[in-house]
Design an enzyme around this catalytic site. Sequence first.
Site, PDB file in Angstrom:
ATOM      1  N   LEU A   1      -1.206  19.902  17.426  1.00  0.00           N
ATOM      2  CA  LEU A   1      -2.463  19.307  16.975  1.00  0.00           C
ATOM      3  C   LEU A   1      -3.651  19.784  17.784  1.00  0.00           C
ATOM      4  O   LEU A   1      -4.504  19.005  18.190  1.00  0.00           O
ATOM      5  CB  LEU A   1      -2.383  17.782  17.019  1.00  0.00           C
ATOM      6  CG  LEU A   1      -1.549  17.127  15.918  1.00  0.00           C
ATOM      7  CD1 LEU A   1      -1.590  15.625  16.070  1.00  0.00           C
ATOM      8  CD2 LEU A   1      -2.055  17.524  14.546  1.00  0.00           C
ATOM      9  N   CYS A   2      -3.647  21.060  18.114  1.00  0.00           N
ATOM     10  CA  CYS A   2      -4.829  21.576  18.804  1.00  0.00           C
ATOM     11  C   CYS A   2      -5.290  22.861  18.120  1.00  0.00           C
ATOM     12  O   CYS A   2      -5.544  23.862  18.758  1.00  0.00           O
ATOM     13  CB  CYS A   2      -4.574  21.776  20.294  1.00  0.00           C
ATOM     14  SG  CYS A   2      -3.037  22.587  20.670  1.00  0.00           S
ATOM     15  N   GLY A   3      -5.354  22.818  16.812  1.00  0.00           N
ATOM     16  CA  GLY A   3      -5.881  23.960  16.065  1.00  0.00           C
ATOM     17  C   GLY A   3      -4.968  25.160  16.186  1.00  0.00           C
ATOM     18  O   GLY A   3      -3.744  25.025  16.274  1.00  0.00           O
TER      19      GLY A   3
END
Lengths: 137, 290
Positions: free
Chosen positions: B87-89
């Site tokens: 969930l960090c791009g």
Amino acid sequence: MAEKILLEIVTPKGAVVSEEVDIVTAPGFGGEFGVLANHAPFLSTIKIGSLVYKQAGKEELMMVSGGFCEVSDNKISFLVESAEHGRDIDVDRALKAKERAEKRLAQAVQKAETINRVRAEAAMQRALARLKAAKSH
Amino acid sequence: MPSLKDVKTQISGVKKTSQITKAMNMVAAAKLRGAQEKMEDFRPYASKFNAAMATLSGNMEAGQFPLMEVRDVKSVEIIIVTSDRGLCGSFNANIIKMTAKLVAKLESEGKTVSIVGVGKKGARAFNKSGKVRKAFNDIMGTFQMFNAREIAQDVAENFISGNADEVHVVYGKFHSVASQKPATVKLLPVSPAETGETEGDAVAADYIYEPSPTEIMDVLLPLYLNVMVYHSMLEVSASEHAARMTAMDNATTACSDIVTNLTLIYNKARQAAITADLMDIVGGAEALKG
């Protein structure tokens, strides 16, 4: 004793000390050494132990662990993995660490595990250095 | 036309998602501050260390230290430093892509490649390839110098035993809060030229060494590896939080866009329902009259 030397102690967590002091005594590779103002350029490795510096007649005892130190241009910088003031040391924790290290050391010697033994010895030294530094306060 | 109730549940669902992304954004922002501080704190140590290494290694022959030994490169080890969580791009994906490219390039040159994963995501991506020699998982959250030391020691031993002739690190370099790019550095063999910028030859004063320069180097080289590994871990952890912050910010914006659209649909549907009801009443009244 007008002349002073700039003492800098830097750890990976930031600078711990940056002060003008009269004298620094540190645990070097070949034993303790003292550095006064205008010392010749000098480079030594540092063992786990206690570092003492004197400033305005007051002595300050610290615990340092492995690293090295460099003296040049009337400045002495220590690059060590950790450095703690005697007053900040948690004596209970250090005592517990010492007991743990003792146990582990005995175990390692019994089983002849070199790596664990080296580790336990290092932990032991750190705990003893902490206790020594803490006692001075 | 979707029913009123459907749209309503959809709206509340999206709103809940946006609450989560908003919270994650704030958490990431707070953690980023911590990680950046850690990086700032480390900077003086690293720069001093590099300066000392430069003064020392300047008048030294590379051949005499096992960690500086330049060999014919037949096998290469890559340390891939990523985050533990997603969930960090595209942050981790970029690092993995860069590593995969490097692996392909090295293999086309006929070299064998092994991978050491630091952080769960990188090791997991290469798990199937069977190249992962060791994985250090779940340490990116709260790591300290001794974690880096463990990794550095392991890699150094592997290098000295001859299993790898060269070691590279691929990690996410922190440029700014808005930009993090994958980068590669050569870790082993340590080459004197790369140990930081030398501040001119004039500084190379005649030092008194205790013990001898060679022995000091023996102590400093492993420390240097620690510093390098620790540094890349710091960069990755700051980058991870910055990337997550941006990703979550984007997600929150996307959520509010969707909510606006859905609200429009909801209102239209409501309006249509009212109109239909009115038409019914009017129609009924007309029928009674007639």
